[in-house]
Design an enzyme around this catalytic site. Sequence first.
Site, short mmCIF file in Angstrom:
data_model
loop_
_atom_site.label_atom_id
_atom_site.label_comp_id
_atom_site.label_asym_id
_atom_site.label_seq_id
_atom_site.Cartn_x
_atom_site.Cartn_y
_atom_site.Cartn_z
N ASP A 109 28.45 39.45 32.30
CA ASP A 109 28.26 38.91 33.65
C ASP A 109 27.07 39.61 34.28
O ASP A 109 26.62 40.66 33.80
CB ASP A 109 29.51 39.12 34.49
CG ASP A 109 29.65 38.09 35.62
OD1 ASP A 109 28.70 37.30 35.84
OD2 ASP A 109 30.70 38.08 36.29
N ASP A 110 26.56 39.02 35.36
CA ASP A 110 25.42 39.63 36.04
C ASP A 110 25.83 40.85 36.84
O ASP A 110 25.11 41.83 36.91
CB ASP A 110 24.71 38.61 36.94
CG ASP A 110 25.62 37.96 37.98
OD1 ASP A 110 26.85 38.14 37.93
OD2 ASP A 110 25.09 37.23 38.85
N ASP A 113 31.50 43.16 41.24
CA ASP A 113 31.48 43.49 42.65
C ASP A 113 32.81 44.13 43.03
O ASP A 113 32.99 45.33 42.90
CB ASP A 113 31.20 42.22 43.46
CG ASP A 113 30.90 42.48 44.92
OD1 ASP A 113 31.46 43.45 45.48
OD2 ASP A 113 30.15 41.71 45.53
#
Length: 172
Positions: A109-110, A113
């Site tokens: 994933d980028d 969070d």
Amino acid sequence: MADNNYEPSAEAKAGRPFPVSWDQFHRDCRALTWRLNEVGPFHAIIAITRGGLVPAAIVARELGIRIIDTVCVASYDHTSQGDLQVLKGVCADVAKLGGGTGKGLLIVDDLVDTGATGRLVRQMLPDAHFATVYAKPKGKPLVDTFITEVSQDTWIHFPWDTALSFQPPIRP
């Protein structure tokens, strides 16, 4: 984990902007690949959509991995974050490569969070290796490999979400 693709809240807008260019993102993805090369080999990559698509493509190219699947999770609309919803799970053929638990599979994933999406995907594939380009403190414990840690109040502006425009100086 693509948690940042929704319209930012007032709190997020007040946070620290972190614009990332295409060049920088590509360099960061290659740095991630160098680290992953020491951990693999991997049978397949699973990109968490949508944010994980670009880094997964770069990692797959660099590691010579031809099998790429997606897990599609939605947790928001353009104004608010809500309950997680799995729109598409991992393909049965790819899950078999990981023995049903994810062993030998790479999840990409980028960003991690809050970690909500990461926890959900970890439940699906608990033995997979989980890698992100960027990590925030709340989600960082879920990730096996990442490149850059940013503060929880940082708002990453990915290159696919931005256009070239004038940016005022931090201190005018």
